[in-house]
Design an enzyme around this catalytic site. Sequence first.
Site, mmCIF file in Angstrom:
data_model
loop_
_atom_site.group_PDB
_atom_site.id
_atom_site.type_symbol
_atom_site.label_atom_id
_atom_site.label_comp_id
_atom_site.label_asym_id
_atom_site.label_seq_id
_atom_site.Cartn_x
_atom_site.Cartn_y
_atom_site.Cartn_z
ATOM 1 N NE ARG A 72 -24.189 55.537 9.468
ATOM 2 C CZ ARG A 72 -22.971 55.819 9.933
ATOM 3 N NH1 ARG A 72 -22.796 56.124 11.200
ATOM 4 N NH2 ARG A 72 -21.934 55.766 9.147
ATOM 5 C CB SER B 218 -20.134 58.047 18.552
ATOM 6 O OG SER B 218 -20.973 57.326 17.686
ATOM 7 C CE LYS C 39 -19.402 61.037 7.522
ATOM 8 N NZ LYS C 39 -19.932 59.882 8.274
#
Lengths: 204, 204
Positions: B38, B106, B135
């Site tokens: 990623r 996702s 987050k």
Amino acid sequence: MRLPRGLYGITDTGYKAKTHLEAARIFLEGGSRIIQYRRKSGPTREMIEEARAVGRLCRDHGALLIVDDRVDVAVLADADGVHVGAEDAPVDEVRARFGGLIVGASASSVEEAVDGVRRGADYLGAGAVFPSPTKPDYEVLGLDGLRRVVEAVRVPVYAIGGVTLDSVPAIRATGAWGVAVISAVLAADDPVRAAKAFTEAWDG
Amino acid sequence: MRLPRGLYGITDTGYKAKTHLEAARIFLEGGSRIIQYRRKSGPTREMIEEARAVGRLCRDHGALLIVDDRVDVAVLADADGVHVGAEDAPVDEVRARFGGLIVGASASSVEEAVDGVRRGADYLGAGAVFPSPTKPDYEVLGLDGLRRVVEAVRVPVYAIGGVTLDSVPAIRATGAWGVAVISAVLAADDPVRAAKAFTEAWDG
Ligand code: NI
């Protein structure tokens, strides 16, 4: 597939155009029949959707859509091709894996031009032809260098970098296929008119 | 193709690992058999070369390589698959155009999970399972939500978001296929040891 001669429009939102779609529209209204969607960042889905919208506009004008760098966006947006520079995916690997796409490569010298074509490039963007105030460190080919590139390869060569309206006749005289332009059109007071002037200068 | 159970390692250079390759190595030495590369920005050519290096390391360890977002990088680096989130290319379009790749999606709800699988996802990353300090605005599924996702689909579900070592048994008890982890391994004092602890917690 035959690549269009003349004005090769590259989208940029740094000047008058608020969006890449608006930049494409300016070039298309000005007579460009090949558009490069060049967006350097942003979510992939947004890029795909935007490139698709640019592609629809291109089809309405009988123009080709080339996507800069992002082969994934080119494939998923049904673009006609992809342009890969020195920091992008290697030409030969894109050619081998993504057979249906037109593949353009960048060349700043005769050696790079010959290498790009050997690796399978369908066309070249060659430059910088002239010094550019925004990119002073770019290697400058000059008109002589551009002519040597054109003579060294059998694919269409679009001249890029510092191209102005006044230089179009001399560029055309080298045997180049067209001129790739960003700011000379998009930063003009009347961008569509500027694009038309390039098209007319090329055709005339 | 059978997806590996247990620890799903996601590369990140924000913690102990200096490079994505180093992050992958930590997860692989710790027993992870599926690695997601990623990287959110950088020149495409560099990403392809880096992903290839991660892929070689994965093959040495019998692990799969999944590339986040970038289908072009996945194809050109010969990765096993690609993971597409909400802002990435649509699952069904990736599935249709890039048949050879494993496609992960996702899901932050049962609805998204069902939709992702209907569009052709081979596996899901479901979360956030737990609230994450980094987050705080992510929708939280909780263990009950994770269980509902697992029960709603027939593909492997990796739990992601706020996963800690302590939560592994409860996550496994939901029927999840594994746990996707970044900071719980990469920010640990001894990251390889932390990864091993996840692998052992899952297996044991
Ligand atoms: Ni090893």
